[in-house]
Design a protein around this motif. Sequence first.
Motif, mmCIF file in Angstrom:
data_model
loop_
_atom_site.group_PDB
_atom_site.id
_atom_site.type_symbol
_atom_site.label_atom_id
_atom_site.label_comp_id
_atom_site.label_asym_id
_atom_site.label_seq_id
_atom_site.Cartn_x
_atom_site.Cartn_y
_atom_site.Cartn_z
ATOM 1 N N SER A 1 0.847 -1.185 0.000
ATOM 2 C CA SER A 1 0.000 0.000 0.000
ATOM 3 C C SER A 1 0.888 1.241 0.000
ATOM 4 O O SER A 1 1.882 1.300 0.715
ATOM 5 N N GLU A 2 0.496 2.213 -0.794
ATOM 6 C CA GLU A 2 1.279 3.439 -0.964
ATOM 7 C C GLU A 2 1.411 4.225 0.342
ATOM 8 O O GLU A 2 0.475 4.319 1.120
ATOM 9 N N LEU A 3 2.597 4.778 0.565
ATOM 10 C CA LEU A 3 2.827 5.709 1.679
ATOM 11 C C LEU A 3 3.150 7.069 1.087
ATOM 12 O O LEU A 3 3.906 7.174 0.119
ATOM 13 N N ARG A 4 2.575 8.125 1.708
ATOM 14 C CA ARG A 4 2.768 9.481 1.222
ATOM 15 C C ARG A 4 3.310 10.361 2.333
ATOM 16 O O ARG A 4 3.269 9.996 3.505
ATOM 17 N N GLY B 1 20.981 -23.252 14.465
ATOM 18 C CA GLY B 1 22.068 -22.830 13.598
ATOM 19 C C GLY B 1 22.441 -21.367 13.710
ATOM 20 O O GLY B 1 22.044 -20.665 14.637
ATOM 21 N N LYS B 2 23.199 -20.920 12.736
ATOM 22 C CA LYS B 2 23.836 -19.617 12.767
ATOM 23 C C LYS B 2 22.932 -18.470 12.309
ATOM 24 O O LYS B 2 23.229 -17.322 12.558
ATOM 25 N N MET B 3 21.857 -18.780 11.614
ATOM 26 C CA MET B 3 21.012 -17.731 11.040
ATOM 27 C C MET B 3 19.661 -17.680 11.734
ATOM 28 O O MET B 3 19.226 -18.649 12.349
ATOM 29 N N PHE B 4 19.018 -16.524 11.616
ATOM 30 C CA PHE B 4 17.665 -16.353 12.140
ATOM 31 C C PHE B 4 16.861 -15.481 11.194
ATOM 32 O O PHE B 4 17.424 -14.757 10.366
ATOM 33 N N LYS B 5 15.539 -15.581 11.304
ATOM 34 C CA LYS B 5 14.658 -14.786 10.455
ATOM 35 C C LYS B 5 14.368 -13.457 11.139
ATOM 36 O O LYS B 5 14.271 -13.370 12.365
ATOM 37 N N VAL B 6 14.205 -12.436 10.321
ATOM 38 C CA VAL B 6 13.765 -11.132 10.784
ATOM 39 C C VAL B 6 12.449 -10.858 10.060
ATOM 40 O O VAL B 6 12.402 -10.859 8.829
ATOM 41 N N VAL B 7 11.380 -10.660 10.843
ATOM 42 C CA VAL B 7 10.042 -10.469 10.293
ATOM 43 C C VAL B 7 9.573 -9.066 10.656
ATOM 44 O O VAL B 7 9.553 -8.709 11.837
ATOM 45 N N GLN B 8 9.201 -8.282 9.635
ATOM 46 C CA GLN B 8 8.831 -6.891 9.867
ATOM 47 C C GLN B 8 7.635 -6.488 9.015
ATOM 48 O O GLN B 8 7.407 -7.066 7.949
ATOM 49 N N GLN B 9 6.898 -5.500 9.517
ATOM 50 C CA GLN B 9 5.820 -4.879 8.759
ATOM 51 C C GLN B 9 5.899 -3.375 8.939
ATOM 52 O O GLN B 9 6.347 -2.895 9.981
ATOM 53 N N ILE B 10 5.431 -2.668 7.930
ATOM 54 C CA ILE B 10 5.214 -1.225 8.046
ATOM 55 C C ILE B 10 3.706 -1.047 7.960
ATOM 56 O O ILE B 10 3.078 -1.412 6.959
ATOM 57 N N VAL B 11 3.126 -0.506 9.047
ATOM 58 C CA VAL B 11 1.679 -0.468 9.205
ATOM 59 C C VAL B 11 1.206 0.978 9.343
ATOM 60 O O VAL B 11 1.731 1.731 10.167
ATOM 61 N N LYS B 12 0.201 1.334 8.547
ATOM 62 C CA LYS B 12 -0.388 2.674 8.613
ATOM 63 C C LYS B 12 -1.238 2.815 9.876
ATOM 64 O O LYS B 12 -1.612 1.815 10.507
ATOM 65 N N ASP B 13 -1.586 4.066 10.198
ATOM 66 C CA ASP B 13 -2.429 4.354 11.367
ATOM 67 C C ASP B 13 -3.754 3.600 11.347
ATOM 68 O O ASP B 13 -4.263 3.202 12.387
ATOM 69 N N ASP B 14 -4.316 3.397 10.150
ATOM 70 C CA ASP B 14 -5.616 2.724 10.050
ATOM 71 C C ASP B 14 -5.497 1.200 10.089
ATOM 72 O O ASP B 14 -6.479 0.483 9.941
ATOM 73 N N THR C 1 -3.723 -0.657 7.956
ATOM 74 C CA THR C 1 -3.336 -1.196 6.651
ATOM 75 C C THR C 1 -1.843 -1.491 6.631
ATOM 76 O O THR C 1 -1.034 -0.647 7.000
ATOM 77 N N VAL C 2 -1.494 -2.690 6.198
ATOM 78 C CA VAL C 2 -0.085 -3.051 6.069
ATOM 79 C C VAL C 2 0.431 -2.473 4.751
ATOM 80 O O VAL C 2 -0.043 -2.836 3.673
ATOM 81 N N ALA C 3 1.380 -1.556 4.852
ATOM 82 C CA ALA C 3 1.951 -0.913 3.668
ATOM 83 C C ALA C 3 3.057 -1.760 3.055
ATOM 84 O O ALA C 3 3.261 -1.726 1.842
ATOM 85 N N ALA C 4 3.779 -2.497 3.883
ATOM 86 C CA ALA C 4 4.860 -3.337 3.371
ATOM 87 C C ALA C 4 5.177 -4.442 4.362
ATOM 88 O O ALA C 4 4.992 -4.274 5.574
ATOM 89 N N GLU C 5 5.646 -5.543 3.822
ATOM 90 C CA GLU C 5 6.161 -6.642 4.631
ATOM 91 C C GLU C 5 7.614 -6.833 4.257
ATOM 92 O O GLU C 5 7.945 -6.918 3.065
ATOM 93 N N ILE C 6 8.466 -6.875 5.258
ATOM 94 C CA ILE C 6 9.895 -7.074 5.033
ATOM 95 C C ILE C 6 10.297 -8.348 5.766
ATOM 96 O O ILE C 6 10.048 -8.474 6.965
ATOM 97 N N SER C 7 10.876 -9.271 5.045
ATOM 98 C CA SER C 7 11.351 -10.495 5.687
ATOM 99 C C SER C 7 12.801 -10.691 5.301
ATOM 100 O O SER C 7 13.236 -10.269 4.224
ATOM 101 N N GLY C 8 13.523 -11.306 6.187
ATOM 102 C CA GLY C 8 14.930 -11.495 5.891
ATOM 103 C C GLY C 8 15.556 -12.597 6.698
ATOM 104 O O GLY C 8 14.951 -13.179 7.595
ATOM 105 N N VAL C 9 16.795 -12.841 6.358
ATOM 106 C CA VAL C 9 17.635 -13.786 7.079
ATOM 107 C C VAL C 9 18.844 -13.000 7.554
ATOM 108 O O VAL C 9 19.429 -12.222 6.798
#
Length: 138
Positions: free
Chosen positions: A65-68, A84-97, A99-107
């Motif tokens: 979802s667009e952010l302005r 093991g040596k690695m772990f997951k990083v789970v993130q979201q960018i969430v608007k005030d209402d 709405t999830v604007a973005a999901e960021i996942s990583g190792v």
Amino acid sequence: MTFSVVVTVRGYELDTQGHLNQSVYLQYAEHARWELLRAAGLPQEKLLASGVGPVALEVTVRYLSELRGGDEVRVTCRFVYGEGKMFKVVQQIVKDDGTVAAEISGVAGMLDLTTRRLITDPRSHLAALADNPDLLSG
């Protein structure tokens, strides 16, 4: 509980279409990761003094979802450990209402700054150093 920080989208972060530049989503995610570590009692200086530093090995962003300019968002962050040596990083960018604007996942991993290799058990290492290790197990 998932850790989060609040960020307001600034005008200089916008692209020519007037929405948040795609690279800034990664900056927001990075900011939230460092704030999580800091809140757990692991500021950058403490990690470096212990001889380790976090390293991103893989990052995926889903733009939903667009952010302005002026939008206030909550950037979440949690670490999910396995074996093991690695772990997951789970993130979201969430608007005030909500709405999830973005999901960021990583190792990620924790790099031994002397050997330049990932340490074997990042969860235990971080927990032993942290003032508030519960924040690191979201």
